[in-house]
Design an enzyme around this catalytic site. Structure first.
Site, PDB file in Angstrom:
ATOM      1  CB  THR A  48     128.401   5.690 109.204  1.00  0.00           C
ATOM      2  OG1 THR A  48     128.193   5.406 110.585  1.00  0.00           O
ATOM      3  CG2 THR A  48     129.853   5.532 108.838  1.00  0.00           C
ATOM      4  CG  HIS A  86     131.942   1.708 113.111  1.00  0.00           C
ATOM      5  ND1 HIS A  86     131.243   2.848 112.847  1.00  0.00           N
ATOM      6  CD2 HIS A  86     131.486   0.779 112.226  1.00  0.00           C
ATOM      7  CE1 HIS A  86     130.399   2.640 111.847  1.00  0.00           C
ATOM      8  NE2 HIS A  86     130.537   1.394 111.450  1.00  0.00           N
TER       9      HIS A  86
HETATM   10  P1  A3P Z   1     117.253   4.614 110.227  1.00  0.00           P
HETATM   11  O1  A3P Z   1     117.497   3.159 110.432  1.00  0.00           O
HETATM   12  O2  A3P Z   1     116.718   5.302 111.445  1.00  0.00           O
HETATM   13  O3  A3P Z   1     116.443   4.911 109.016  1.00  0.00           O
HETATM   14  P2  A3P Z   1     124.697   4.387 109.429  1.00  0.00           P
HETATM   15  O4  A3P Z   1     124.926   5.039 108.125  1.00  0.00           O
HETATM   16  O5  A3P Z   1     125.581   4.907 110.518  1.00  0.00           O
HETATM   17  O6  A3P Z   1     124.694   2.909 109.326  1.00  0.00           O
HETATM   18  O7  A3P Z   1     123.239   4.838 109.915  1.00  0.00           O
HETATM   19  C1  A3P Z   1     122.117   4.388 109.227  1.00  0.00           C
HETATM   20  C2  A3P Z   1     120.981   5.335 109.509  1.00  0.00           C
HETATM   21  O8  A3P Z   1     121.176   6.543 108.766  1.00  0.00           O
HETATM   22  C3  A3P Z   1     119.659   4.757 109.048  1.00  0.00           C
HETATM   23  O9  A3P Z   1     118.694   5.305 109.938  1.00  0.00           O
HETATM   24  C4  A3P Z   1     119.532   5.325 107.650  1.00  0.00           C
HETATM   25  O10 A3P Z   1     118.223   5.335 107.130  1.00  0.00           O
HETATM   26  C5  A3P Z   1     120.083   6.727 107.876  1.00  0.00           C
HETATM   27  N1  A3P Z   1     120.592   7.351 106.635  1.00  0.00           N
HETATM   28  C6  A3P Z   1     121.223   6.751 105.613  1.00  0.00           C
HETATM   29  N2  A3P Z   1     121.520   7.643 104.666  1.00  0.00           N
HETATM   30  C7  A3P Z   1     121.069   8.837 105.097  1.00  0.00           C
HETATM   31  C8  A3P Z   1     121.062  10.159 104.536  1.00  0.00           C
HETATM   32  N3  A3P Z   1     121.591  10.415 103.346  1.00  0.00           N
HETATM   33  N4  A3P Z   1     120.506  11.143 105.261  1.00  0.00           N
HETATM   34  C9  A3P Z   1     119.972  10.913 106.479  1.00  0.00           C
HETATM   35  N5  A3P Z   1     119.930   9.688 107.052  1.00  0.00           N
HETATM   36  C10 A3P Z   1     120.472   8.656 106.377  1.00  0.00           C
END
Ligand code: A3P
Length: 337
Positions: free
Chosen positions: A84, A146
């Protein structure tokens, strides 16, 4: 509303519990819903076929009852922990790229969750009629949710507004959520172990879950209406961000011009929104998300296949069977490494 005000408006105490403010009628309605706990120990209710965290149940209902979509609206719709934060940054940067100077990118001053506000945890929390006209920095309006596709307000489904979704393989998503809730769990007494959480997840018991219903709901809708719903996969974006940015821009109706491509605008957006860049920005190292969670908790490892460091062979086998069963004949696949 300027960005400082948006930021202030975003700050809601973590201790807030929507149940405290529920009126009698709502309390009675809620009693009829099956109840369980999130992995962090908070209540959630099975409402319209999905597990809705109690904190946002009332705001989800307000969102459903009152939100009026414009044809020009863009909504980032995701299952938690599927990317997200990344998708918000990418969509904001692509959609509004001509609204600000390169060195004054709003992402340098605000987190992705402050720039793209979420309906249920933010805008409709405690307010059935939020000021949506001033909730976004720029036009067209850009929001996030969500809530599963089937439970979106009818005006979103019936209008020409655009939805952008991202999904992720369930093993990495599970591990990501496990770490995320682990941080929340520290303060709670009644928590669940990794084994228990995995069991619940496989049984569909997880905030906004069942996971497979959520993913397939949006995926099927995107197959039926590809001009309205763009469905992306986290692993595919990790593999080739530039081509996905071009796809995103095209879908949003703001394709990159030849000149922009020559000038490296696509690569620039990819770089600004990259995990390493966002994680290291001061704005994301401090402060709290709307839910009271530190911004830093949204940036962990961002690896594909990190599940292999945590799940036992028996868990992997169970998940593989589940994936096979749930995706059977759907044409949908996940990439696990
Ligand atoms: P991990 O816990 O596997 O590292 P959301 O944003 O839906 O809450 O998802 C969080 C996940 O996306 C986390 O994964 C986080 O590290 C990863 N994430 C956050 N920013 C990101 C980015 N710019 N590029 C790729 N993944 C990212």
């Amino acid at each position: 509303m300027d960005t400082t005000e948006i930021c202030k408006a975003n700050m809601v105490s973590k201790s807030h519990d929507a149940e405290v403010s529920w009126d009698d009628e709502f309390q009675q309605l809620v009693q009829t819903f099956p109840k369980d706990k999130t992995w962090a120990g908070d209540n959630m209710y099975f409402y319209q076929g999905f597990w809705c965290p109690s904190l946002v149940l009332k705001s989800v209902i307000s969102f459903q009852n009152h939100f009026q979509a414009f044809d020009s609206d863009v909504i980032v719709a995701t299952f938690p922990k599927c990317g997200t934060t990344w998708l918000k940054a990418l969509t904001f940067s692509t959609l509004y790229r001509n609204k600000f100077k390169k060195d004054e990118h709003p992402l340098f001053s605000f987190g992705p969750h402050e720039l793209v506000r979420v309906f249920e945890y933010d805008l409709y929390l405690n307010n059935p009629f939020p000021d949506l006209e001033n909730a976004c920095l720029y036009q067209p309006r850009l929001f996030s949710t969500h809530v599963p596709y089937a439970s979106l307000p009818t005006s979103i489904r019936d209008s020409n507004c655009k939805l952008i979704c991202i999904c992720r393989n369930p093993m990495d998503m599970f591990i990501s959520l496990w770490h995320f809730t682990d941080k929340l769990r520290e303060e709670k007494m009644d928590s669940v172990s990794l084994d228990e959480a995995f069991d619940k997840f496989c049984n569909g018991v997880c905030g906004f879950g069942p996971f497979f219903d959520h993913v397939l709901g949006y995926w099927k809708a995107s197959q039926e209406n590809p001009n309205k719903i763009l469905f992306l996969k986290y692993e595919a974006l990790k593999e080739d961000i530039n081509s996905h940015l071009k796809k995103l821009a095209m879908f949003l109706g703001v394709p990159f011009t030849e000149e922009e491509e020559k000038e490296g605008v696509v690569e620039e957006i990819a770089k600004i929104c990259s995990f390493n860049n966002l994680k290291e920005l001061e704005v994301n190292k401090k402060g709290l998300h709307i839910s009271g969670i530190p911004h830093t908790d949204f940036f962990r490892k961002a690896k594909v296949g990190d599940w292999s460091n945590y799940l036992t062979p028996a868990m992997v086998e169970r998940m593989e069977k589940l994936v096979q069963e749930k995706l059977d004949n759907s044409g949908f696949t996940f990439k696990f490494s």
